[in-house]
Motif scaffolding. Structure first.
Motif, PDB file in Angstrom:
ATOM      1  N   SER A 232       0.815  -1.206   0.000  1.00 60.38           N
ATOM      2  CA  SER A 232       0.000   0.000   0.000  1.00 60.38           C
ATOM      3  C   SER A 232       0.847   1.253   0.000  1.00 60.38           C
ATOM      4  CB  SER A 232      -0.913   0.008   1.230  1.00 60.38           C
ATOM      5  OG  SER A 232      -0.141  -0.029   2.418  1.00 60.38           O
ATOM      6  N   ALA A 233       2.110   1.163   0.399  1.00 59.73           N
ATOM      7  CA  ALA A 233       2.943   2.356   0.427  1.00 59.73           C
ATOM      8  C   ALA A 233       3.147   2.920  -0.966  1.00 59.73           C
ATOM      9  CB  ALA A 233       4.303   2.029   1.061  1.00 59.73           C
ATOM     10  N   ALA A 234       3.153   2.024  -1.978  1.00 59.29           N
ATOM     11  CA  ALA A 234       3.343   2.493  -3.345  1.00 59.29           C
ATOM     12  C   ALA A 234       2.175   3.331  -3.813  1.00 59.29           C
ATOM     13  CB  ALA A 234       3.537   1.301  -4.286  1.00 59.29           C
ATOM     14  N   ALA A 235       0.963   3.020  -3.312  1.00 56.60           N
ATOM     15  CA  ALA A 235      -0.235   3.739  -3.736  1.00 56.60           C
ATOM     16  C   ALA A 235      -0.709   4.721  -2.679  1.00 56.60           C
ATOM     17  CB  ALA A 235      -1.351   2.735  -4.040  1.00 56.60           C
ATOM     18  N   ALA A 236       0.072   4.894  -1.616  1.00 61.89           N
ATOM     19  CA  ALA A 236      -0.346   5.789  -0.543  1.00 61.89           C
ATOM     20  C   ALA A 236      -0.510   7.201  -1.080  1.00 61.89           C
ATOM     21  CB  ALA A 236       0.681   5.764   0.580  1.00 61.89           C
ATOM     22  N   HIS A 237      -1.526   7.867  -0.577  1.00 58.59           N
ATOM     23  CA  HIS A 237      -1.852   9.200  -1.086  1.00 58.59           C
ATOM     24  C   HIS A 237      -1.393  10.250  -0.090  1.00 58.59           C
ATOM     25  CE1 HIS A 237      -3.907  12.386  -3.114  1.00 58.59           C
ATOM     26  NE2 HIS A 237      -4.471  12.722  -1.979  1.00 58.59           N
ATOM     27  N   THR A 238      -0.741  11.281  -0.580  1.00 56.42           N
ATOM     28  CA  THR A 238      -0.245  12.330   0.302  1.00 56.42           C
ATOM     29  C   THR A 238      -0.908  13.670   0.050  1.00 56.42           C
ATOM     30  OG1 THR A 238       1.578  12.762  -1.233  1.00 56.42           O
ATOM     31  CG2 THR A 238       1.996  11.230   0.574  1.00 56.42           C
ATOM     32  N   GLY A 239      -1.811  13.761  -0.913  1.00 48.98           N
ATOM     33  CA  GLY A 239      -2.496  15.017  -1.181  1.00 48.98           C
ATOM     34  C   GLY A 239      -3.646  14.803  -2.143  1.00 48.98           C
ATOM     35  N   PRO A 240      -4.636  15.671  -2.137  1.00 50.09           N
ATOM     36  CA  PRO A 240      -5.797  15.481  -3.010  1.00 50.09           C
ATOM     37  C   PRO A 240      -5.419  15.466  -4.478  1.00 50.09           C
ATOM     38  CG  PRO A 240      -6.221  17.143  -1.329  1.00 50.09           C
ATOM     39  CD  PRO A 240      -4.762  16.834  -1.279  1.00 50.09           C
ATOM     40  N   LEU A 241      -6.122  14.666  -5.274  1.00 49.62           N
ATOM     41  CA  LEU A 241      -5.903  14.641  -6.711  1.00 49.62           C
ATOM     42  C   LEU A 241      -6.584  15.813  -7.404  1.00 49.62           C
ATOM     43  CD1 LEU A 241      -6.436  10.831  -7.372  1.00 49.62           C
ATOM     44  CD2 LEU A 241      -4.296  12.056  -7.063  1.00 49.62           C
ATOM     45  N   ALA A 242      -7.594  16.377  -6.753  1.00 52.58           N
ATOM     46  CA  ALA A 242      -8.339  17.488  -7.340  1.00 52.58           C
ATOM     47  C   ALA A 242      -8.769  18.430  -6.223  1.00 52.58           C
ATOM     48  CB  ALA A 242      -9.555  16.960  -8.094  1.00 52.58           C
ATOM     49  N   PRO A 243      -9.033  19.711  -6.546  1.00 53.59           N
ATOM     50  CA  PRO A 243      -9.505  20.633  -5.510  1.00 53.59           C
ATOM     51  C   PRO A 243     -10.779  20.101  -4.856  1.00 53.59           C
ATOM     52  CG  PRO A 243      -8.909  21.822  -7.500  1.00 53.59           C
ATOM     53  CD  PRO A 243      -8.872  20.366  -7.850  1.00 53.59           C
ATOM     54  N   TYR A 244     -10.869  20.234  -3.562  1.00 49.99           N
ATOM     55  CA  TYR A 244     -12.004  19.695  -2.827  1.00 49.99           C
ATOM     56  C   TYR A 244     -12.275  20.557  -1.614  1.00 49.99           C
ATOM     57  CZ  TYR A 244     -15.162  16.234  -0.791  1.00 49.99           C
ATOM     58  OH  TYR A 244     -16.276  15.601  -0.292  1.00 49.99           O
ATOM     59  N   ARG A 245     -13.554  20.773  -1.303  1.00 43.09           N
ATOM     60  CA  ARG A 245     -13.956  21.546  -0.123  1.00 43.09           C
ATOM     61  C   ARG A 245     -14.266  20.577   1.019  1.00 43.09           C
ATOM     62  NH1 ARG A 245     -17.170  26.809  -1.376  1.00 43.09           N
ATOM     63  NH2 ARG A 245     -16.338  27.476  -3.386  1.00 43.09           N
ATOM     64  N   TRP A 246     -13.490  20.664   2.070  1.00 42.74           N
ATOM     65  CA  TRP A 246     -13.614  19.755   3.207  1.00 42.74           C
ATOM     66  C   TRP A 246     -14.354  20.419   4.365  1.00 42.74           C
ATOM     67  CZ3 TRP A 246     -11.263  14.814   3.173  1.00 42.74           C
ATOM     68  CH2 TRP A 246     -10.366  14.581   2.118  1.00 42.74           C
ATOM     69  N   VAL A 247     -15.169  19.611   5.084  1.00 43.76           N
ATOM     70  CA  VAL A 247     -15.699  20.061   6.369  1.00 43.76           C
ATOM     71  C   VAL A 247     -14.552  20.122   7.381  1.00 43.76           C
ATOM     72  CG1 VAL A 247     -17.236  19.485   8.285  1.00 43.76           C
ATOM     73  CG2 VAL A 247     -18.000  19.158   5.924  1.00 43.76           C
ATOM     74  N   SER A 248     -13.757  19.059   7.409  1.00 41.01           N
ATOM     75  CA  SER A 248     -12.583  18.998   8.286  1.00 41.01           C
ATOM     76  C   SER A 248     -11.400  18.554   7.431  1.00 41.01           C
ATOM     77  CB  SER A 248     -12.826  18.009   9.431  1.00 41.01           C
ATOM     78  OG  SER A 248     -11.713  17.944  10.298  1.00 41.01           O
ATOM     79  N   PRO A 249     -10.628  19.505   6.902  1.00 37.71           N
ATOM     80  CA  PRO A 249      -9.596  19.153   5.907  1.00 37.71           C
ATOM     81  C   PRO A 249      -8.386  18.467   6.517  1.00 37.71           C
ATOM     82  CG  PRO A 249      -9.461  21.472   6.459  1.00 37.71           C
ATOM     83  CD  PRO A 249     -10.674  20.952   7.161  1.00 37.71           C
ATOM     84  N   PRO A 250      -7.717  17.595   5.749  1.00 38.27           N
ATOM     85  CA  PRO A 250      -6.423  17.060   6.179  1.00 38.27           C
ATOM     86  C   PRO A 250      -5.423  18.203   6.359  1.00 38.27           C
ATOM     87  CG  PRO A 250      -7.294  15.851   4.292  1.00 38.27           C
ATOM     88  CD  PRO A 250      -8.148  17.058   4.454  1.00 38.27           C
ATOM     89  N   SER A 251      -4.443  17.984   7.193  1.00 34.55           N
ATOM     90  CA  SER A 251      -3.497  19.055   7.543  1.00 34.55           C
ATOM     91  C   SER A 251      -2.775  19.609   6.322  1.00 34.55           C
ATOM     92  CB  SER A 251      -2.480  18.541   8.566  1.00 34.55           C
ATOM     93  OG  SER A 251      -1.787  17.402   8.061  1.00 34.55           O
ATOM     94  N   GLU A 252      -2.501  18.763   5.324  1.00 25.65           N
ATOM     95  CA  GLU A 252      -1.704  19.221   4.182  1.00 25.65           C
ATOM     96  C   GLU A 252      -2.465  20.181   3.271  1.00 25.65           C
ATOM     97  OE1 GLU A 252      -3.106  14.999   3.000  1.00 25.65           O
ATOM     98  OE2 GLU A 252      -2.484  16.080   4.798  1.00 25.65           O
ATOM     99  N   VAL A 253      -3.797  20.243   3.406  1.00 26.61           N
ATOM    100  CA  VAL A 253      -4.572  21.161   2.567  1.00 26.61           C
ATOM    101  C   VAL A 253      -5.404  22.135   3.398  1.00 26.61           C
ATOM    102  CG1 VAL A 253      -4.696  19.549   0.628  1.00 26.61           C
ATOM    103  CG2 VAL A 253      -6.484  19.514   2.381  1.00 26.61           C
ATOM    104  N   ALA A 254      -5.216  22.115   4.709  1.00 24.78           N
ATOM    105  CA  ALA A 254      -6.058  22.935   5.587  1.00 24.78           C
ATOM    106  C   ALA A 254      -5.922  24.423   5.304  1.00 24.78           C
ATOM    107  CB  ALA A 254      -5.713  22.640   7.046  1.00 24.78           C
ATOM    108  N   ALA A 255      -4.710  24.882   4.999  1.00 23.65           N
ATOM    109  CA  ALA A 255      -4.488  26.320   4.816  1.00 23.65           C
ATOM    110  C   ALA A 255      -5.255  26.867   3.623  1.00 23.65           C
ATOM    111  CB  ALA A 255      -2.996  26.597   4.653  1.00 23.65           C
ATOM    112  N   ALA A 256      -5.445  26.067   2.594  1.00 20.36           N
ATOM    113  CA  ALA A 256      -6.112  26.538   1.380  1.00 20.36           C
ATOM    114  C   ALA A 256      -7.567  26.078   1.292  1.00 20.36           C
ATOM    115  CB  ALA A 256      -5.349  26.048   0.147  1.00 20.36           C
ATOM    116  N   ASN A 257      -8.065  25.408   2.326  1.00 24.72           N
ATOM    117  CA  ASN A 257      -9.415  24.837   2.255  1.00 24.72           C
ATOM    118  C   ASN A 257     -10.511  25.902   2.291  1.00 24.72           C
ATOM    119  OD1 ASN A 257     -11.223  22.411   2.415  1.00 24.72           O
ATOM    120  ND2 ASN A 257     -11.851  23.439   4.306  1.00 24.72           N
TER     121      ASN A 257
END
Length: 244
Positions: A26-51
């Motif tokens: 699973s490490a090969a397919a592990a995701h570290t950031g959104p593939l597309a812009p997305y509006r989160w109710v509670s965003p992951p830390s890596e995209v929180a600043a721009a959410n």
């Protein structure tokens, strides 16, 4: 350091990388950031600043005395769309049925069944006929959810506590569609590993990661010690006087 030891050191790191992918596929397919812009109710830390917070929707849908008319309704950000077919309702005097689509943090609802992970927001879709909730629809519609990752399932819960897996009728890199059978909670999900996913996530365990980091370091240290011992042995051999 002798040539065999240098060769072993050069092979160490690529071999360790291959071992990492084999030990933790699973490490090969592990995701570290959104593939597309997305509006989160509670965003992951890596995209929180721009959410940007997601939008909800409340509306009145056209209805007749004995049926709900076919119509589409969506949130203002288009992250949740409901396509309703004409369906029978209990006969009574009415001109509309109200709908509310509300985004929610999936981590605040029931646990997602393994091996799935929540993929974006959950959506509470409520239909009310006057003072009463509309029950399961006689003719199902379609619910379409935007997703930040590649979704592989849609989950449904009537109360937000226990989920039922729905088979998607259509998927793409940023959207998933499933049958809308009636009001309740809808959530896109994925079986891909999402690093840091808060709800129902699967990932690499801490002890395994520690082992994968520590073992190469120990191997390097061992090779360095072998090299130093080899140099020491050669130095001692060169310093020994020849006897006649």
């Amino acid at each position: 350091m002798r040539r065999p030891e240098r060769r072993a050191l050069l092979w160490l790191f690529p071999c360790w990388n291959a071992a990492l992918l084999l030990a933790v596929p699973s490490a090969a397919a592990a995701h570290t950031g959104p593939l597309a812009p997305y509006r989160w109710v509670s965003p992951p830390s890596e995209v929180a600043a721009a959410n940007t917070p997601p939008l909800s929707r409340q509306a009145d849908l056209p209805a007749q005395r004995d049926r709900l008319l076919a119509t589409d309704v969506w949130t203002g950000d288009l992250q949740a769309t409901l396509a309703l077919s004409e369906t029978v309702l209990p006969a009574r005097d009415r001109v509309a049925v109200s709908i509310a689509i509300t985004p929610l943090d999936a981590a605040g609802l029931g646990a997602v069944p393994a091996p799935l992970s929540a993929d974006g927001n959950a959506y509470d879709i409520a239909l009310r006929d006057g003072d009463a909730d509309v029950g399961p629809l006689a003719t199902p519609g379609r619910v379409i959810l935007d997703v930040p990752h590649q979704a592989t399932a849609v989950l449904f819960s009537p109360d937000g506590t226990r989920w039922t897996r729905l088979t998607p009728t259509s998927t793409s890199a940023s959207q998933v569609e499933a049958t809308f059978g009636g009001p309740g909670f809808y959530l896109a999900a994925t079986d891909h590993t999402l690093l840091g996913a808060p709800n129902g996530s699967s990932g690499v365990s801490g002890p395994l990661l520690a082992a994968l980091v520590v073992l190469p370091v120990l191997a390097c240290a061992g090779l360095v010690l072998l090299g130093r011992r080899s140099i020491g042995q050669r130095t001692g051999s060169d310093a020994t006087p020849n006897r006649a």
